[in-house]
Write a protein that holds these residues in place. Structure first.
Motif, PDB file in Angstrom:
ATOM      1  N   ARG A  17       0.836  -1.192   0.000  1.00  0.00           N
ATOM      2  CA  ARG A  17       0.000   0.000   0.000  1.00  0.00           C
ATOM      3  C   ARG A  17       0.873   1.245   0.000  1.00  0.00           C
ATOM      4  O   ARG A  17       1.718   1.419   0.889  1.00  0.00           O
ATOM      5  N   LEU A  18       0.664   2.086  -0.985  1.00  0.00           N
ATOM      6  CA  LEU A  18       1.366   3.349  -1.071  1.00  0.00           C
ATOM      7  C   LEU A  18       0.500   4.461  -0.484  1.00  0.00           C
ATOM      8  O   LEU A  18      -0.724   4.427  -0.605  1.00  0.00           O
ATOM      9  N   SER A  19       1.148   5.423   0.125  1.00  0.00           N
ATOM     10  CA  SER A  19       0.446   6.574   0.677  1.00  0.00           C
ATOM     11  C   SER A  19       1.053   7.854   0.117  1.00  0.00           C
ATOM     12  O   SER A  19       2.258   7.898  -0.163  1.00  0.00           O
ATOM     13  N   CYS A  20       0.237   8.872  -0.022  1.00  0.00           N
ATOM     14  CA  CYS A  20       0.715  10.173  -0.488  1.00  0.00           C
ATOM     15  C   CYS A  20       0.047  11.235   0.367  1.00  0.00           C
ATOM     16  O   CYS A  20      -1.188  11.382   0.338  1.00  0.00           O
ATOM     17  N   ALA A  21       0.843  11.964   1.114  1.00  0.00           N
ATOM     18  CA  ALA A  21       0.327  13.012   1.984  1.00  0.00           C
ATOM     19  C   ALA A  21       0.487  14.361   1.300  1.00  0.00           C
ATOM     20  O   ALA A  21       1.591  14.705   0.859  1.00  0.00           O
ATOM     21  N   ARG A  61      -6.778  -5.112  -9.765  1.00  0.00           N
ATOM     22  CA  ARG A  61      -5.696  -5.428  -8.827  1.00  0.00           C
ATOM     23  C   ARG A  61      -5.381  -4.271  -7.881  1.00  0.00           C
ATOM     24  O   ARG A  61      -4.994  -4.488  -6.739  1.00  0.00           O
ATOM     25  N   PHE A  62      -5.509  -3.057  -8.377  1.00  0.00           N
ATOM     26  CA  PHE A  62      -5.164  -1.870  -7.582  1.00  0.00           C
ATOM     27  C   PHE A  62      -6.430  -1.110  -7.209  1.00  0.00           C
ATOM     28  O   PHE A  62      -7.395  -1.079  -7.973  1.00  0.00           O
ATOM     29  N   THR A  63      -6.397  -0.478  -6.053  1.00  0.00           N
ATOM     30  CA  THR A  63      -7.501   0.360  -5.618  1.00  0.00           C
ATOM     31  C   THR A  63      -6.955   1.686  -5.113  1.00  0.00           C
ATOM     32  O   THR A  63      -6.111   1.715  -4.213  1.00  0.00           O
ATOM     33  N   LEU A  75      -2.824   3.937  -2.531  1.00  0.00           N
ATOM     34  CA  LEU A  75      -2.924   2.986  -3.630  1.00  0.00           C
ATOM     35  C   LEU A  75      -2.688   1.604  -3.049  1.00  0.00           C
ATOM     36  O   LEU A  75      -1.549   1.283  -2.677  1.00  0.00           O
ATOM     37  N   GLN A  76      -3.743   0.832  -2.951  1.00  0.00           N
ATOM     38  CA  GLN A  76      -3.622  -0.550  -2.503  1.00  0.00           C
ATOM     39  C   GLN A  76      -3.333  -1.408  -3.720  1.00  0.00           C
ATOM     40  O   GLN A  76      -4.124  -1.431  -4.665  1.00  0.00           O
TER      41      GLN A  76
END
Length: 110
Positions: A17-21, A61-63, A75-76
């Motif tokens: 899981r990617l994160s963007c703040a 595949r991605f959410t 982005l999961q």
């Protein structure tokens, strides 16, 4: 104004899981990825209203999601494949105002 987190090494079939703040509530936020020698490509995008768009390679595949109060986008990524290996960038856009975050490397390998 944008900071991406969450990249790393994962085995094929695994998840990440990617994160963007963001420091600003962008109208549209998106995830892009780039492999050396290739153009940066859109992976997925999401509007402030929650409308999403996915590249064919990401569908199923991605959410992508976003948490409005925190101005954070996620982005999961599931069922990862070696061809998903790339540097992933987050982008925020409101009218003509565009900002990119630094990249985070995702490596899918056994």
């Amino acid at each position: 104004q944008l900071q991406a987190f969450g990249g790393g090494l994962v085995q094929p079939g695994g998840s990440l899981r990617l994160s963007c703040a963001a420091s600003f509530s962008f109208a549209v936020m998106g995830w892009y990825r780039q492999v050396p020698g290739q153009q940066r490509e859109l992976v997925a995008s999401i509007t402030l209203g929650g409308d999403t768009h996915y590249a064919d390679s990401a569908k199923g595949r991605f959410t992508i999601s976003r948490e409005k109060p925190k101005n954070t986008m996620y982005l999961q990524m599931n069922s990862l494949k070696p061809e998903d290996t790339a540097v992933y960038y987050c982008k925020g856009q409101s009218a003509g105002y565009v900002r990119w975050g630094q990249g985070t490397l995702v490596t899918v390998s056994s």
